[in-house]
Scaffold this motif. Structure first.
Motif, PDB file in Angstrom:
ATOM      1  N   ALA A  51       0.834  -1.200   0.000  1.00 37.28           N
ATOM      2  CA  ALA A  51       0.000   0.000   0.000  1.00 37.28           C
ATOM      3  C   ALA A  51       0.868   1.248   0.000  1.00 37.28           C
ATOM      4  O   ALA A  51       0.670   2.176  -0.801  1.00 37.28           O
ATOM      5  CB  ALA A  51      -0.909  -0.011   1.229  1.00 37.28           C
ATOM      6  N   LEU A  52       1.881   1.253   0.875  1.00 40.44           N
ATOM      7  CA  LEU A  52       2.753   2.424   0.969  1.00 40.44           C
ATOM      8  C   LEU A  52       3.506   2.657  -0.343  1.00 40.44           C
ATOM      9  O   LEU A  52       3.603   3.789  -0.829  1.00 40.44           O
ATOM     10  CB  LEU A  52       3.752   2.242   2.107  1.00 40.44           C
ATOM     11  CG  LEU A  52       3.208   2.554   3.496  1.00 40.44           C
ATOM     12  CD1 LEU A  52       4.226   2.221   4.566  1.00 40.44           C
ATOM     13  CD2 LEU A  52       2.818   4.025   3.557  1.00 40.44           C
ATOM     14  N   SER A  53       4.019   1.568  -0.927  1.00 42.82           N
ATOM     15  CA  SER A  53       4.767   1.723  -2.181  1.00 42.82           C
ATOM     16  C   SER A  53       3.859   2.308  -3.247  1.00 42.82           C
ATOM     17  O   SER A  53       4.259   3.220  -3.981  1.00 42.82           O
ATOM     18  CB  SER A  53       5.314   0.391  -2.679  1.00 42.82           C
ATOM     19  OG  SER A  53       5.854  -0.339  -1.635  1.00 42.82           O
ATOM     20  N   SER A  54       2.644   1.769  -3.356  1.00 41.66           N
ATOM     21  CA  SER A  54       1.735   2.257  -4.392  1.00 41.66           C
ATOM     22  C   SER A  54       1.489   3.748  -4.226  1.00 41.66           C
ATOM     23  O   SER A  54       1.574   4.523  -5.174  1.00 41.66           O
ATOM     24  CB  SER A  54       0.394   1.539  -4.333  1.00 41.66           C
ATOM     25  OG  SER A  54       0.585   0.158  -4.352  1.00 41.66           O
ATOM     26  N   VAL A  55       1.176   4.142  -2.981  1.00 42.89           N
ATOM     27  CA  VAL A  55       0.891   5.553  -2.731  1.00 42.89           C
ATOM     28  C   VAL A  55       2.117   6.396  -3.054  1.00 42.89           C
ATOM     29  O   VAL A  55       2.033   7.440  -3.702  1.00 42.89           O
ATOM     30  CB  VAL A  55       0.446   5.761  -1.265  1.00 42.89           C
ATOM     31  CG1 VAL A  55       0.367   7.232  -0.934  1.00 42.89           C
ATOM     32  CG2 VAL A  55      -0.881   5.086  -1.036  1.00 42.89           C
ATOM     33  N   PHE A  56       3.287   5.905  -2.615  1.00 44.86           N
ATOM     34  CA  PHE A  56       4.515   6.654  -2.861  1.00 44.86           C
ATOM     35  C   PHE A  56       4.755   6.835  -4.359  1.00 44.86           C
ATOM     36  O   PHE A  56       5.047   7.928  -4.837  1.00 44.86           O
ATOM     37  CB  PHE A  56       5.692   5.932  -2.212  1.00 44.86           C
ATOM     38  CG  PHE A  56       6.997   6.617  -2.454  1.00 44.86           C
ATOM     39  CD1 PHE A  56       7.331   7.766  -1.751  1.00 44.86           C
ATOM     40  CD2 PHE A  56       7.882   6.136  -3.406  1.00 44.86           C
ATOM     41  CE1 PHE A  56       8.519   8.414  -1.981  1.00 44.86           C
ATOM     42  CE2 PHE A  56       9.075   6.784  -3.649  1.00 44.86           C
ATOM     43  CZ  PHE A  56       9.395   7.931  -2.930  1.00 44.86           C
ATOM     44  N   ILE A  57       4.598   5.732  -5.101  1.00 42.36           N
ATOM     45  CA  ILE A  57       4.836   5.809  -6.546  1.00 42.36           C
ATOM     46  C   ILE A  57       3.867   6.789  -7.184  1.00 42.36           C
ATOM     47  O   ILE A  57       4.238   7.618  -8.009  1.00 42.36           O
ATOM     48  CB  ILE A  57       4.704   4.412  -7.179  1.00 42.36           C
ATOM     49  CG1 ILE A  57       5.863   3.536  -6.728  1.00 42.36           C
ATOM     50  CG2 ILE A  57       4.684   4.501  -8.698  1.00 42.36           C
ATOM     51  CD1 ILE A  57       5.678   2.084  -7.037  1.00 42.36           C
ATOM     52  N   ALA A  58       2.587   6.698  -6.750  1.00 38.06           N
ATOM     53  CA  ALA A  58       1.580   7.597  -7.326  1.00 38.06           C
ATOM     54  C   ALA A  58       1.942   9.046  -7.039  1.00 38.06           C
ATOM     55  O   ALA A  58       1.891   9.907  -7.923  1.00 38.06           O
ATOM     56  CB  ALA A  58       0.209   7.272  -6.754  1.00 38.06           C
ATOM     57  N   LEU A  59       2.364   9.317  -5.799  1.00 32.95           N
ATOM     58  CA  LEU A  59       2.662  10.698  -5.430  1.00 32.95           C
ATOM     59  C   LEU A  59       4.000  11.164  -5.990  1.00 32.95           C
ATOM     60  O   LEU A  59       4.243  12.363  -6.113  1.00 32.95           O
ATOM     61  CB  LEU A  59       2.640  10.859  -3.909  1.00 32.95           C
ATOM     62  CG  LEU A  59       1.238  10.801  -3.308  1.00 32.95           C
ATOM     63  CD1 LEU A  59       1.302  10.907  -1.799  1.00 32.95           C
ATOM     64  CD2 LEU A  59       0.347  11.893  -3.879  1.00 32.95           C
ATOM     65  N   ALA A  60       4.877  10.212  -6.319  1.00 30.78           N
ATOM     66  CA  ALA A  60       6.132  10.609  -6.967  1.00 30.78           C
ATOM     67  C   ALA A  60       5.865  11.021  -8.408  1.00 30.78           C
ATOM     68  O   ALA A  60       6.751  11.527  -9.086  1.00 30.78           O
ATOM     69  CB  ALA A  60       7.132   9.467  -6.919  1.00 30.78           C
ATOM     70  N   GLY A  61       4.649  10.757  -8.873  1.00 37.90           N
ATOM     71  CA  GLY A  61       4.282  11.221 -10.202  1.00 37.90           C
ATOM     72  C   GLY A  61       4.537  10.235 -11.315  1.00 37.90           C
ATOM     73  O   GLY A  61       4.421  10.573 -12.489  1.00 37.90           O
TER      74      GLY A  61
END
Ligand SMILES: Nc1ncnc2c1ncn2[C@@H]1O[C@H](COP(=O)(O)OP(=O)(O)OP(=O)(O)O)[C@@H](O)[C@H]1O
Ligand SMILES: [Mg+2]
Lengths: 266, 595
Positions: B29-39
């Motif tokens: 979950a954290l990785s997905s959110v991070f990747i999404a927010l990294a653009g």
């Protein structure tokens, strides 16, 4: 051959060695004994240039060793082993003795790049001498073992390889720091014999630190006893073993009985 | 659970470790959110993998549930235990991880819709929300993600449940499709060289990525080719290994000659872009091989390696360019190169002499400082009369060789020149590694004090490593300046040192083949500090990926992609010893040795 005068070293406030006088003649086997922390290893470190003395002089074959790097001391002809075996664990057994011949060989970048005849013959010589040194220990370190990493060896064999590595530097004086520590009685008896042969066949002069009194008794011409960085006795084994000061240094326990110091060490 | 093992003393590994599964779900979950927010999803959406089904943007999220589920499902089977039989519970665990990873995204979508955090988080945008909800309503998007996560998570876990052979088939197919899609620029170029435009037109979509038909074709080939080849390659390999040493040497020599010949003709089948790309890779292979001598063989962690690249580049510029501000002998490149090698070697000695007396962390930091000092010197006003300061040196001529000129506008010639120098560097590394000097380097890496006590003059030996590394870097610098035609201090940022180091580490420290693979993968695909790679879309995420890859490698595979046997042993000492012990290679008992 080796003459040490008034040698002292302090670590912070600790006098590891105090005014040490020491002398070895060509062809002798001298044992250095003493309780733990007496400064025996420090004494070796000093000769091999790994620790600088605070006072005194070390003269080897007429020249002072003071201020030399360890590699230069080795080049002069003094090689050592380590109490806590320090092999090049990930290099093969053969490479361990090959690299020890570094200061006796001189091919550099040019030879390696152009594979000159001199380079090739030197490589062969290094390899052959390495195998010769290893075969001194029988079949243990040769054959398929040559290309195995040193880390697979048993403890006793690691000690043997350390001695082989020291031999490979072609020294005249060999410093052995507790060569039989951790070996069983049979192995240590065998190594005692080998130490004798190191002198008779290879012509090395030997200074040896040892806690195992039977080895000291069997092989040494002379024994030097250190305690708290000072020489408290020296002379032939029988003489030293009965010296009251020595007995006192060993916690009042008679030295030379089967109950050697070995067992009380952790 | 029934014991399947015939041997009753064998213990099965315990069942599904639920705690671990939950942990991986959270990581997902954290990785997905991070990747999404990294653009990444938005930034990479323009590039298709398979048009119109899958874009790289979606791929940047979709791998998470799959990989997390696979990772969470892998279990260490200790000696004396049998792996347990996997069952539906493992699939369930995978599903949970998938749902967890998707859940992170769903939560993010809800948050984006209701709050505006655009200020600190630049990618907190309606655009991201649109993309994540597949341009539909939030509810539909959320449902779709949960479904996708579930499916991918179950698939990921299934990699442990399905038969091994099937799994490896699936892996081959998926990886081939991805590889063919990623390598598009290169492959189109190559196929064009063979006059096969029709094939590329069928396989590839015009604006990047595979067509669906093309993807199917690749997948079919990836399925069929291994079936056809079967174990044949392995058989041949075994045959060669079984040959007597003399003949094996000959076979190896022939193989070497053939691959060298192939490499030499390769540039003539490639177009500009591919040649340019490979030339850049080659420049980094040169640098990485040089750093490999210093770090990999001698164990000196040099973080300022770019200094030698800079010195090589600038010296070449000064000696060859008519625009060199101070001293302009306009030497031809080959003659300049000799001077460059000498000067860089001397600079190596000067930087090395104070540095190698230090150890470990101190050494690393000091080299980092020297790297910056050299760049700042080239940038300084004080020396701008010689090196042009920030204006740099321009108008550096190409390399005149008998048949033509090697210059940046003709990437093919640059690639050929780089190939020649790479061959030299490989030869040098190989020969030195197996020489008196190489052994001394290894001994120093193992234990510097003992090496010194065994008669190795560690100061000189380490200096030698520094100088050899410097000279190899100067080759790269000399070619770089002739290729680009102008040279500025900004080409020699600290980042370059770090990237070269990452190439060496990821590829496999102390291993020539590893270093080359590392450069191909990192520089070729992701791109160098300034040079674009195959995936130009990645350029803004390049450093992120470099960093992630480095952390991953350090944790999971510190010996690199193509490991050096010795290095692996160092890093996995305990496992190695256990294996050797099981194989009976360790002599635990001395008795057996005595005849
Ligand atoms: N590098 C050092 N720095 C500070 N103190 C040291 C150092 N090396 C040794 N010492 C100290 O010097 C004393 C002598 O140590 P040394 O290792 O020479 O003893 P030893 O006689 O070899 O003992 P053992 O029988 O345990 O091997 C010890 O008190 C030790 O702690
Ligand atoms: Mg000691």
């Amino acid at each position: 051959m080796l003459q040490i005068t008034d040698l002292s070293v302090t670590f912070g406030g600790l006098h590891a060695l105090k005014n040490l006088q020491f002398k070895v003649d060509e062809g002798e086997i001298v044992s250095v004994i003493g309780p733990n922390g007496a400064g025996k290893t420090t004494f070796f470190n000093m000769i091999s240039g790994m620790v600088t003395p605070t006072a005194g002089d070390i003269v080897f074959e007429g020249e002072s060793l003071l201020g030399l790097d360890p590699s230069q001391v080795t080049e002069r002809g003094i090689a050592r082993t380590f109490q806590n075996v320090r092999l090049f664990a990930n290099m093969t057994i053969l490479e361990n003795v090959m690299v020890a011949q570094h200061c006796r060989t001189d091919q550099r970048v040019f030879g390696a790049l152009f594979q000159t005849r001199a380079f090739k013959s030197e490589e062969d010589a290094i390899r052959n001498y390495g195998e010769e040194v290893l075969s001194f220990f029988g079949s243990r370190l040769v054959g398929y073992r040559l290309d195995q990493p040193a880390s697979v060896l048993s403890y006793a064999n690691r000690r043997r390889l350390e001695i082989a590595r020291a031999m490979a530097t072609r020294p005249r004086l060999l410093l052995l720091d507790e060569p039989v520590a951790g070996m069983n009685p049979r192995e240590s008896a065998e190594l005692t014999e080998l130490i004798g042969r190191l002198r008779s066949e290879w012509g090395f002069t030997i200074v040896m630190i040892e806690h195992d009194m039977s080895v000291v008794r069997d092989v040494s011409d002379r024994v030097v006893v250190l305690d708290h960085g000072e020489t408290i006795a020296q002379g032939p084994y029988s003489h030293v073993a009965n010296d009251p000061k020595v007995i006192e240094a060993y916690l009042g326990r008679p030295v030379g009985s089967e109950q050697t110091d070995e067992e009380v060490r952790p | 659970m029934t014991a399947t093992s015939a041997n009753p003393s064998m213990v099965e590994t315990p069942g599904v470790a639920w705690r671990k599964q939950i942990r991986f779900a959270l990581i997902g979950a954290l990785s997905s959110v991070f990747i999404a927010l990294a653009g990444m999803p938005v930034g990479l959406d323009g590039r298709s993998i398979i048009q119109p089904v899958l874009s790289m943007g979606f791929l940047s999220l979709l791998w998470v549930p799959f990989v997390m589920a696979t990772l969470a499902g892998s279990e260490v089977v200790l000696e004396g235990m049998t792996a347990r039989t996997r069952d539906s519970r493992d699939l369930l665990a995978g599903g949970i991880i998938g749902l967890g990873s998707a859940g992170g995204l769903v939560l993010l979508m809800v948050l984006i819709q209701n709050f505006n955090l655009r200020d600190p988080l630049v990618n907190w945008s309606p655009q991201l929300l649109n993309l994540l909800s597949f341009n539909r309503s939030l509810g539909v998007g959320a449902l779709l993600w949960l479904l996708l996560g579930l499916i991918l998570g179950v698939l990921g876990a299934a990699m442990h449940v399905l038969p091994k052979k099937l799994c490896s088939r699936i892996r081959t197919v998926v990886l081939s499709v991805l590889a063919v899609s990623v390598l598009e620029t290169f492959l189109t170029d190559l196929l064009e060289g063979f006059g096969l435009e029709a094939l590329t037109d069928f396989v590839y979509y015009k604006r990047g990525g595979l067509e669906v038909g093309g993807a199917l074709l690749v997948a079919a080939l990836a399925l069929i080719i291994p079936l056809l080849v079967g174990t044949r390659i392995k058989d041949v390999k075994e045959q060669v290994v079984g040959l007597p040493a003399e003949e094996r040497k000959r076979v190896n020599l022939i193989l070497l000659a053939v691959s060298a010949a192939l490499l030499l003709v390769l540039p003539f089948f490639l177009g500009k872009i591919a040649n340019e790309l490979l030339a850049n890779v080659g420049l980094f292979v040169l640098l990485a091989l040089g750093l490999n001598v210093v770090v990999g063989l001698a164990g000196i962690l040099d973080l300022g390696y770019v200094a030698f690249f800079a010195v090589g580049g600038y010296t070449t510029a000064v000696l060859t360019s008519p625009n060199s501000p101070g001293f302009s002998p306009e030497l031809p490149w080959p003659i300049a190169l000799i001077v460059v090698v000498v000067i860089t070697g001397i600079v190596g000695l000067f930087i090395g002499a104070p540095v190698i007396r230090m150890r470990g962390d101190y050494l690393a930091i000091v080299t980092l400082g020297f790297g910056e000092i050299i760049r700042l010197l080239f940038l300084s006003d004080w020396l701008s009369g010689w090196f042009g300061g920030a204006q740099g040196i321009t108008n550096i001529p190409g390399v005149e060789v008998g048949i033509g000129t090697v210059k940046g506008t003709d990437p093919r010639s640059v690639f050929l020149l780089v190939l020649v120098f790479c061959a030299i560097a490989i030869y040098v590394s190989w020969r030195l590694e197996n020489s008196r000097l190489g052994r001394a380097w290894m001994a120093i890496r193992e234990d510097e004090d003992v090496a010194e006590a065994m008669g190795v003059n560690t100061t000189n030996t380490k200096l030698m490593a520094f100088v050899v590394g410097a000279v190899l870097a100067s080759f790269s610098g000399a070619i770089f300046s002739a290729k680009v035609g102008s040279i500025f201090p900004t080409s020699f940022l600290m980042l370059v040192s770090i990237i070269i180091l990452v190439v060496v580490i990821v590829g496999g420290m102390g291993n020539i083949a590893g270093v080359i693979v590392g450069a191909l993968v990192l520089i070729g695909v992701l791109g160098g500090p300034k040079q674009p790679g195959l995936l130009q879309e990645f350029s803004q995420f390049k450093l992120l990926i470099y960093g992630a890859l480095l952390v991953w490698m350090m944790l999971k595979r510190p010996e690199g992609l193509v490991p050096n046997v010795r290095r692996t042993r160092e890093l996995h000492q305990e496992e190695f010893l256990q294996d050797a012990w099981l194989k009976g290679e360790i002599d635990t008992d001395d008795q057996e040795d005595l005849q």
